[in-house]
Design an enzyme around this catalytic site. Structure first.
Site, short mmCIF file in Angstrom:
data_model
loop_
_atom_site.label_atom_id
_atom_site.label_comp_id
_atom_site.label_asym_id
_atom_site.label_seq_id
_atom_site.Cartn_x
_atom_site.Cartn_y
_atom_site.Cartn_z
CD GLU A 71 4.31 -7.68 7.56
OE1 GLU A 71 3.25 -7.19 7.99
OE2 GLU A 71 5.08 -7.06 6.81
CG HIS A 92 2.33 -4.27 11.08
ND1 HIS A 92 2.24 -2.93 11.36
CD2 HIS A 92 3.19 -4.37 10.04
CE1 HIS A 92 3.01 -2.25 10.52
NE2 HIS A 92 3.59 -3.10 9.72
ZN LIG Z 1 4.93 -2.78 8.15
#
Ligand SMILES: [Zn+2]
Length: 708
Positions: free
Chosen positions: A492, A495
């Site tokens: 995450e 991202h």
């Molecule tokens: Zn992802």
């Protein structure tokens, strides 16, 4: 003053009330429609400044306000919030659908595309305009009035159905609690899981322990509980959620659900698929898979099916080997002659323990949050020359005491971006891990005289569902993460960095905006690789009680176990991806077979483990029915090829360290910084020096010989 209408800084979460939502949405939609009305009437030649920018500004305000509402709905869900969210969602959806179909705006974009100004625009701005034209076509702008009206209806119904699918799943997940009062039934379950289960019971003023279907309760129970009956009960409840067989198929008494409709997702599935097909055909496509791929790196459904089929062929022998070992072990060591679905995680953990002689519980002691976060921040600090520091909670507004905010600054201390971190699972929070954008990077118009303040720093939300700190008497121990959870966090965060480290100045293609779906997991999966590097782990992992670093021996065992059951795991992902692609390619939602039967067929072809007949996986497949992954689930594997291949460039570093700032800065420049301003394939080639190859992925999964 409505806090949702304040765009001067960070969201004012502590002040946002449910009653702010409808007025804010209605005001913003009214303002935006008025602006669009003026733009439509404008007879001047459309330019970036008189047309694209004012529209982008208006839409940014709406997406920032609505983004806060969506975020709250996902992390601190209440019946009132859900009601307000669901009441406004169709209005917002309708607005975007109208925009996407506005013939006058479409004509203006076409005019701008054909104008002299276009050639002189930056690559990013050209890409924004090209994307707009593509999306207008996909949004029905070239349809007749009659077909447009139908298209709009479909969009609205799909949006409501997707939201309903997720609500059903969340309610069904929360509706089940397994209450155990006899400690004798709990052997094998780790202490922290028991402690959390006791706290759930205490909150209900009950004795004993209460286990839930949320991941931090469900997963360890399936992995560790010696009691087979307990595992079976939990498995049955979990795998039938939101289906006609689930416990939540009973009417809910306390949700205020007016018609008391049972929480069954089955009819929603067929209707969603039917509507997607109708929508595709209105647009002149054969099927929804083609619509989905129009904005992706992959070109045709056949290409994707071939890609998945090839990986399945490579993985199947390894999966068969994995299963054979598991069966053998279950029979020899655990006296289990049959291997049931609710035994898989349990037996796997026992086999892993025997073969690699470490448990996740042991590993967890070395991954307290207080070591993992500084370790992860230090890693990206070394790769990219950035600094990450926490923001004092008293100076900002948060939605929950668990949430935190961090600043990212460059080596000179200049702010690059910020991110919220909300790590722990709790009732009312959507499951899983995800990143969302709160504010996107952009350069303000008209501030050229003061460039230092002309950049809007991006802000991201990073959300996970880990176990939180557990109190031991007076003392509160920091949250302990499994290695898998550390990987999720890195994922995450990857991202987040994609969103935060962009250098693009225009909203439409800055950060993750405009990045092809099947390439969007490149930066996230890329980050996961570092969780398997001793040079990273040795700096990061510290024992929660003693502060000792992780023993090399333990790490070597983890590494040896890294590809444990990689064949089974890859096949499972491929099974879901094939199911998804076929659903949206060559499946008739009201034809001879149901979605469940299609899944059964796919399983017959590629799976080596067939779940029990009562398993209703499609009813909880929210990625494709309640999220944006329809005909796009394959993109995880697709992007894994990209990320493994990109990472292999760090592995090839002659200095022998993967934490290499030269390669890191190149990755930032060619992949992270450019966002959606150019095609992902071009960015990949610019970084890697060639087109992507599948070998690194297979090697990382233990399915190919090591490179020479
Ligand atoms: Zn992802």
């Amino acid at each position: 003053m409505n806090p949702l209408l304040d765009f001067s800084g960070l969201p004012r979460f502590a002040e946002i009330r449910t009653e702010h939502i409808t007025p804010a949405v209605s005001q913003l939609l009214g303002d935006n429609r008025a602006l669009i009305g003026r733009i439509r009437q404008d007879t001047d030649l459309p330019t970036w400044d008189n047309f694209v920018q004012p529209m982008a500004d208006a839409n940014e305000r709406l997406s920032r306000a609505w983004g806060q509402v969506s975020h709250l709905n996902a992390v601190v869900n209440t019946p009132e919030l859900r009601e307000a969210y669901n009441a406004n969602l169709p209005l917002v959806t309708q607005y975007y659908a109208e925009l996407a179909q506005d013939q006058a705006l479409f004509e203006k974009f076409k005019e701008l595309r054909g104008s002299r100004e276009f050639e002189g625009l930056s690559t990013a701005r050209k890409k924004v305009i090209e994307n707009e034209l593509r999306d207008f076509r996909l949004g029905g702008a070239e349809l007749s009035a009659e077909k447009k009206a139908r298209f709009l209806q479909i969009q609205e119904e799909l949006s409501a159905l997707g939201s309903r699918f997720n609500d059903n799943l969340l309610d069904a997940t929360n509706a089940f609690v397994l209450h155990v009062e006899d400690a004798g039934e709990l052997s094998g379950i780790p202490d922290d899981v028991l402690q959390a289960a006791r706290e759930v019971a205490e909150r209900d003023n009950a004795t004993g322990w209460k286990f839930t279907l949320r991941a931090p309760s469900y997963l360890p129970l399936m992995q560790y509980a010696d009691n087979r009956e307990l595992r079976e009960k939990m498995y049955r409840a979990y795998s039938t959620r939101a289906s006609e067989l689930g416990t939540a198929a009973l009417p809910l008494e306390d949700t205020g659900n007016l018609d008391n409709t049972p929480l069954i997702n089955t009819p929603l599935i067929a209707r969603i698929l039917e509507l997607r097909k109708e929508e595709s055909q209105l647009l002149g496509f054969e099927c929804y898979a083609e619509v989905s791929l129009a904005t992706k790196m992959a070109s045709t459904p056949a290409q994707v099916l071939d890609f998945l089929g090839e990986l399945a062929d490579k993985a199947k022998p390894y999966a068969e080997r994995d299963l054979k070992e598991l069966r053998q072990f279950a029979a020899d060591k655990l006296q289990l002659d049959t291997l049931e679905a609710w035994d898989l995680a349990y037996v796997s953990e026992k086999l892993r323990l025997e073969r690699y002689a470490f448990s996740e519980q042991e590993v967890k002691q070395y991954f307290p949050e207080t070591s993992v976060l500084p370790g992860m921040f230090g890693l990206v600090g070394n790769l990219y020359g950035i600094n990450i520091t926490p923001v004092e909670a008293t100076t900002i507004q948060l939605w929950h005491p668990d949430a935190k905010l961090f600043n990212i600054a460059d080596s000179e201390g200049k702010l690059i971006g910020r991110f919220y971190l909300d790590l722990y699972a709790r009732p009312g929070k959507r499951g899983g891990g995800w990143m969302d954008d709160a504010i996107s990077r952009r350069r303000y118009v008209g501030s050229a005289d003061n460039r230092e303040y002309a950049i809007q720093a991006p802000v991201a939300y990073l959300n996970c569902n880990f176990s939180g700190p557990v109190s031991h008497g007076e003392k509160v121990r920091p949250a302990l993460f499994t290695h898998d959870e550390v990987i999720t966090l890195f994922h995450e965060f990857g991202h987040g960095l994609h969103h935060l480290l962009t250098r693009v100045d225009d909203l439409g293609v800055s950060g993750i905006h405009g990045v092809e779906w099947d390439a969007v997991e490149l930066p996230s999966q890329f980050m996961e690789n570092f969780c398997w590097e001793w040079e990273v782990i040795s700096r990061m992992a510290r024992h929660v009680d003693t502060g000792a670093s992780m023993p090399r021996e333990l790490f070597d065992k983890m590494l040896a176990g890294k590809n444990f059951q990689s064949g089974l795991q890859m096949l499972r992902q491929l099974e879901f991806a094939l199911f998804d692609m076929h659903l949206h390619f060559d499946f008739d939602p009201y034809g001879q077979k149901t979605a469940q039967q299609l899944l059964d067929e796919v399983r017959e072809q590629v799976a080596v483990i067939i779940p029990p007949g009562f398993n209703r996986f499609p009813n909880s497949f929210s990625h494709i029915f309640g999220g944006g992954y329809a005909a796009g689930y394959y993109s995880y594997k697709w992007a894994e090829v990209l990320s493994a291949d990109a990472y292999s460039m760090f592995e090839e570093n002659p200095a022998g360290t993967v934490v290499n700032s030269e390669t890191g800065l190149r990755f930032w420049k060619e992949i992270l910084a450019v966002g959606g301003s150019r095609p992902a394939l071009e960015s990949f080639i610019a970084f890697r020096g060639r087109e992507p190859e599948i070998n690194a992925l297979l090697r990382h999964n233990g399915m190919a010989p090591a490179p020479a």
